[in-house]
Each structure stands twice: as structure tokens, then as C-alpha cells.
Write an enzyme that holds these catalytic residues in place. Sequence first.
Site, mmCIF file in Angstrom:
data_model
loop_
_atom_site.group_PDB
_atom_site.id
_atom_site.type_symbol
_atom_site.label_atom_id
_atom_site.label_comp_id
_atom_site.label_asym_id
_atom_site.label_seq_id
_atom_site.Cartn_x
_atom_site.Cartn_y
_atom_site.Cartn_z
ATOM 1 N N SER A 111 0.837 -1.206 0.000
ATOM 2 C CA SER A 111 0.000 0.000 0.000
ATOM 3 C C SER A 111 0.865 1.247 0.000
ATOM 4 O O SER A 111 1.835 1.345 0.758
ATOM 5 C CB SER A 111 -0.924 0.011 1.225
ATOM 6 N N GLU A 112 0.503 2.180 -0.856
ATOM 7 C CA GLU A 112 1.168 3.479 -0.898
ATOM 8 C C GLU A 112 0.165 4.540 -0.457
ATOM 9 O O GLU A 112 -0.724 4.912 -1.214
ATOM 10 C CB GLU A 112 1.682 3.778 -2.298
ATOM 11 N N ASP A 113 0.284 4.970 0.777
ATOM 12 C CA ASP A 113 -0.669 5.932 1.330
ATOM 13 C C ASP A 113 0.075 6.958 2.153
ATOM 14 O O ASP A 113 0.632 6.635 3.212
ATOM 15 C CB ASP A 113 -1.709 5.205 2.186
#
Length: 921
Positions: free
Chosen positions: A629-631
Site C-alpha cells: 500500500s502506498e498511502d
Amino acid sequence: MMVPLTSSTKIALLSTNTNGYPPLKFPFQIGKKNTFRKCNSFGFRSPKKQSWSCSASEQPQPLNPPQQNEKRQPKFKKKQTKHADKGVDPVGFLTKHGISHKAFAFFLRERYKALKDLRDEIFNRYLNLKELASGYELLGMQRNAQHRVDFLEWAPGARYCAIVGDFNGWSPTENCAREGHFGHDDYGYWFIILEDKLREGEEPDEFYFQQYNYVDDYDKGDSGVTVEEMFKKANDEYWEPGEDRFIKSRYEAVAKLYEQIFGPNGPQTEEELEEIADPETRYKAWKAQHRDDPPSNLPSTHVIDTGMKEYDVFNIIDDPVWLEKFRAKSPPIAYWLETRKGRKAWLKKYMPGIPHGSKYRVYFNTPTGPLERVPAWATYVVPDADGKQAFAIHWEPPPESKYKWKHKHPPKPKTLRIYECHVGISGQDPKVASFDVFIQKVLPHVKEAGYNAIQLIGLVEHKDYFTVGYRVTNFYAVSSRYGTPEDFKRLVDVAHGLGLLVFLDIVHSYAAADEMVGLSLFDGSNDCYFHSGKRGNHKFWGTRMFNYADQDVLHFLLSNLNWWVEEYQVDGFHFHSLGSMMYTHNGFATFTGDLEEYCNQYVDKDALLYLILANDILHALHPNIITISEDATLYPGLCELTSQGGLGFDYFVNLSAPEMWSSFLENTPDHEWSMSKIVSTLVGNQQNTEKMLLYAENHNQSISGGQSFAEVLFGDTIGCSSVTEESLLRGSSLHKMIRLITFTIGGSAYLNFMGNEFGHPKRVEFPMVSNNYSYALANRQWDLLLKEGVHNQLFTFDKDMMHLDEVEGILSKGSGGHSNIHHVNDPPMVIAYIRGPFLFVFNFHPTNSYHRYSIGVEEAGEYHIILNTDEKKYGGQGSFEHDQYVQRTINRRVDGLHTCLEVFLPSRTAQVYKLTRILRV
């Protein structure tokens, strides 16, 4: 032998065999209870002993009697809910980390209820979640065994649908389906059949169900056996002696039943019909009458009344031998395959209705007028052919041209060393590189460098090259700039053969706003795949925002994930820019860390439910899949189990680290760097640190209008006569130290962008208007590695750094998967931490060296330096003497530990020590 029942009784025997074929119909009915084994939500069946029941009554009954359902349904629901909730705690990860926040806990519980409701809605349309994520098996162009291609597309706003292409002269009327006809259903799916064309002189197939095998030259149907012979064989081998008489004479069973009930001279009119005894009385009388008959004449089952009057349900005492024989029966469907012919017979009789390589689009008539689109499920697309209109390409290569997989997926590693790549800029020459170039040049380099995974960005089809692939137009298509789908399969297979995992940078958080080639206004309406109004558009990027509350959008996106795994054998996904989809403000807001910000009115609950479903489905169907996940907002629970209130990712990206390093290098003098800030940024709050992916710089630093770290550190001085040894030493030292501390201090995953490992001297700049569409900076200068100098030295260091994890498993060491950071000293600019038997020491001071610097260690013993940034082969000064590579502990308490080392720390250097011998004090 027929059971004597009234003419109003409906009896038929239903069977479902273990192969999953349709039920068999026999001359008399016995309702089978719990015949189908219970399926879980992913379609996997668990074994369950079958039980049987027989239903009969004096009056015709509805299929699901209301009173019976009323009595039994609550119990069933309760049991199902209990089973579904077993092991589920919607706020489990909050309890795990000791977090107390009423509003966020309430939000998680409400989200779990919404997830259960969503699953129920999904199961009203789909058999299970696997079917929900397998839309690619039906939609788009699908080759049908019956000499045709089926096309299925979702366009609820259209009134008319047709396929236009070079194969039919781009005619909007030749291959079409109309609303209200067979080709359109209630959900907005359009179905078009493209029949193969008979060759001149050939006759149509005699039977409509004639099938062809398009892969093998010959099949069973080419043996010369006729269909009539197959039917006769099926009847002879399937039916028991005498059973087929009811098939040959449709009314024989009815006449027999009538004769058994009323006798040979029974009533012919209703007036002649006398009062009929109840079924049990008649059955007992019939049984007494036939008590002396041989067993073969008696029924194989006996009916026993349970006492229920209105909707009688009977138990059955059956003959085990008969029952086993009955269950072993398979329907004669397999005999149909005996008539299937091979590829040569098909090519001899037919020409493909849409040949391989044909250009095509889908044509819609909408309330706003006619329009053409590239199909949403197209698997090969040319988005911008020299300024001409985009089109899809029908990809159905002959068997000899299809890629044949040679290697299996590599085993799932404990730690990840990811090499991020862009195929288009991977070549030496200033042009778009191909899959072939990448296979020949980059994959061997990645293997040599010691990485165990590649992550591909810009691979999914996109119209504008300068967007780096982040404005996706065709979600099921590999970018045609680099090659064909078969070329990409070869890339993945070769990578697997080298032991490299292949990750795909997937963009499901938004889509390109293009109409002809993209999904925007796909069927003429503004809300087909996306939200309408302002919410359907990204506030800053001009892209479209998906409507995750729509089941058909979920069907499209979830199937897309499964497609890349099934079709191209990818090993995982990097979910790009989750903040854009999880918030209605697209993540462009100030976050203070208060949990209220993650559950307020700006949070898109539907997007969160999509991410939960995506992770659940991917990990259930493909247990070794890896999701990242890229958050930027670090939403709570990113890597927690979905059953415990999390989103289910395997890793999350720490986006703060590269921003910190960029800020230090560009804006902060070397002597003002804060050691405390470095540690706090790289490690964070240490929750789920073992699942953190760190990187010093990725493509964002060098592509998004910025510079690579090497460009900042060295500028244009490399190779110039004016370059000073001091500037080279500073740049080389910081380049190595930044990477080493980022690689080793945090979690169990690390990422590096292609070329940065050897200090690529130039940024990446894609061809666009501002640079007159130049490719001068859209490549990688691999030839630098062939020369002696700083780039070769940096690459040698990076290889040895990767070797530390490959051989020693450094990233998997430490308590809870992360390091014990016990020494952070800002004035001398020293950081030290321990991971298992390894000690890492960094001196960031630009000028000060320390000759007997005390660092606490957990174990007394001998420590050997196994990696030293100051070695000459890495571009260092070689300050260490031979005897300084081995240090013995001193029995003195330092850093809260009972023993310590006194080490030599030259300025701007770092060392990795390994405990090689334990001394007992």
C-alpha cells in the site's frame, strides 16, 4: 417399479454428481436435501455427508413453502452469522495496540456491518467472490468452442451496441445487438456473437453444438465417428436395462402411474372419480399387495411419514447398493466431447469472424448520439497511433505463437529487495525501449545487483507517455509501446527463472479522463464507472474517480487484479496513491495524526470496502500474493488483518523517508542534519514496522520535476577536470550512508529505482511539449558501469549491501522484525542500532572523526566489521587499519546495556559489525 401415489403428487428424483454437472431427471421425484456441499465465499467446497428427503402432499406445493421457511430460516441465519463472525473483531487491531478512540472504533464496527451487507448484495448476483473477480472469463472478446467469438461489454447508458473494425469495414450494423433483444440484459451488459465464416464450398455443421479445439490439430471428433453413433453409445452405456423406455415413450410412465392408482378400467372423467384415500394408506395397501414380489420389482426407497401435515417431509430408508450406484452415475455430457474436432478441421471449414490482429472498437448509440470507444476489457490496445484514433487489437495468436511458460513462481521471500523499473526508459538509447531490451539488459543486471523482486511502473496501457503510466486508459492491456502480450509473458517468465518476483504498480485509485481510449463517458453517461459531478473528478490531477459503491465497478476492478495474476503470473501489486481514493478530498488535507481524521465525513467508506475485498480475494485465490500500500496519510490498520479491522496489505510504504532525505540534501547544511529526525522519520511509531517498505529515493525524486540524489550530490562535476576529490568523497559517502541506514534500520522491505544504485547522474524527463518531445533524458546510462570511477564504486557497495540480506538475512533480524535503536546522539551526529547479532554505526558529522567512541551492545564478545563504507573499493578513504576490523567488548555499562564497544568512527562513514564469538562474562 413405480410407487403408487395420487395424480396430484409431484415426484422426481434429482441428482447432482461430484463432477458438478447439472441434475439428472428420473421418472419419479425424490427431493434431495443438502445435496450441494456448502460453498464458502470463495467457491471452495467442504466435504459433507449427503442426506435425503422425500416431499409429497395432496395439493401442489410452492417451491419454498412459507411455513417451513418461517420455522427453519431463523435457525439457519443464526448459524450462518455465527460462523461468519467467528474469529472476527472489527476493532481487533485497536485492542492489539492499546488504542482507545470511541469514534474510530464505532466507524470500524459500522464499516464491518457495511462489508457484510455488501457481501450479501454480491452473493445475490454472483455465486462467490471468485466469480466476482473472474469477469475476464466472460467479458471482452472470448473464443467460443462453437466456431465463434463472443463479445460482452458493460454499457448501461447505451441504447445500441455494435463491434466495428477493419474485419467488417467499420460497419456499425453488421455485428450488433439491440436493447430489448437477446443481446442486452437488465444490468446493462451487451452480448454480440461474431460467427466464423464458412469457406467457399464448405457446408455448415450438421449439429448446432458442434465444438472445435483451437489448440490441437486433431481431436476425438476427427476420428470419423458420427454424432448418431455417439448418441447411441451414450444411451447404451448410460441407461440401465429398461430405463430408457421412459425416454422413448413419454407417456408410458404417466399411463403406468394412472393404471396403478385406478386400475385398468379407471375413471375417465372427474364425475367418475371417487374419493381417493390418503397417500400413506394407499402406499401401505400397495406394499401389502406386493409383499411377495422379488426385490428387483420393489422400490429402492421406502417412505415414512414424519407427521407434518400441510407440507409433508418424509424420511427415506434407502438401499445402500442402489444409492451408491445412483451417486456414481455421471450424465452423458462427456460424450459430447467425443464429437469435438481439432484445429485443422476448423481452419479447413471456417475463416475466423474476427481474425487475430484485427483492429476494432465498440460502437454505441446513446441518448446524446453515436460514439465509438475502445472496449473496457480489451487486452491489447494502440492508444495513439501517430495521431490517429485509438483502437483495440484482437489478440488471438495461433498455438505456435502463444508463449509457453517455462518457470514456476519463485518462493515467497521473508524480506523484499525491490528494484523499481520502467520498461520504456530502461534502454541506453534515447527512445522507448522494448520488452526485449529489458529482458536482455536489465534483468541480468538486477540479478547481479542482488535484488529479489522487480516492480514495474508504467506498464498498464496509457495514452500519454509523459504521464509515466499513472493515467491509465486500458486496465487490461499491457502497453503496446513495449511489445505484445506474449513479449510481456516472456519477461515475467525469464524473471521467474532468475528467481525474481514481479510486482505491478497498479492504479485503481483513479483513471485517465480520456474518452475515446479511456473509460470517461464510456457509454455517453458521466456516471458509468465514475462518480458524477465534482466527486467524479480529482481535485488537482484532472483524472476521474471510480464509484466503488457500484457492483459492476467492483466487478471490473477486482477482476482486473485477478487477470494480471492469472494471465501474466505477476506475484504482487503496489497499490498507487491510496489517499486519492480513500478521501473525498483526495488526500490533499492536513493530517495531524488524530484518529478523527480517518473516520470523518471525508472518508470514502466504499473505497475502503473495495480495498478489503481486494486483499481478501487476492490472498484467498493466491496465497503467496504480496500487496503493498502506498498511502501518504498512513491510514490506521493498513497492514492489519481484515478480520481484525485492518485493510489486509502485506506492506506499507514509508513516503516520508525520501522527502526527508531530499530536504536535507537540498536545503540543510551537512552539519545541521538532525539525527533524531532521521530516526523518527525512518522508524515512525514502530507499529507494524516489520511490514514497512523503505526507500531513499524512487522514481518520484527524479521524474516528478526533481533531481536524483546523485544529481544533487555530484551535480555536473563527475567526469569534469574541475571536480575536486573532496566533493566526490562527500557525494559518494552520503550516497552510501543514506542507502545503508534506510535499508537496515526499518522494516523487512526495501526499494530502489532503476539506476539510482550506481548514482545515475541525470534525472528522468519524458518527452513532452516543454522539452520539444526529446528523449535525451528518457533513458539510463548503463555504460557508466563499464568505466572505473564513482558509479562503479557505488554499484559495488550496493551489491554488497544487498548481499548482507541475501546471505545474512539482516532485514528479517531483530525483535519484531525491526532494530533496537539504542544510540541517537545529535551533537556528534552518531546513530547506532542493533538487529540480531548485527551492530550498525553511523557518523554523519562532516568533519569530526572519533577514535574510541563508546557504543553499547547486548552481547559480550568479538565483533567483526562485515561492511564498511570507507573502504577504497567503495570510493572511501580506507582509514581503517587491519586490526580495527575486529573489536572486543568492554565490560562497561553504556546506552543502558551491560557491555560496550569502543570503535573508530571516521567522519561521514558507517560500519556494520557482526557478533562472531560470544564471551561469557
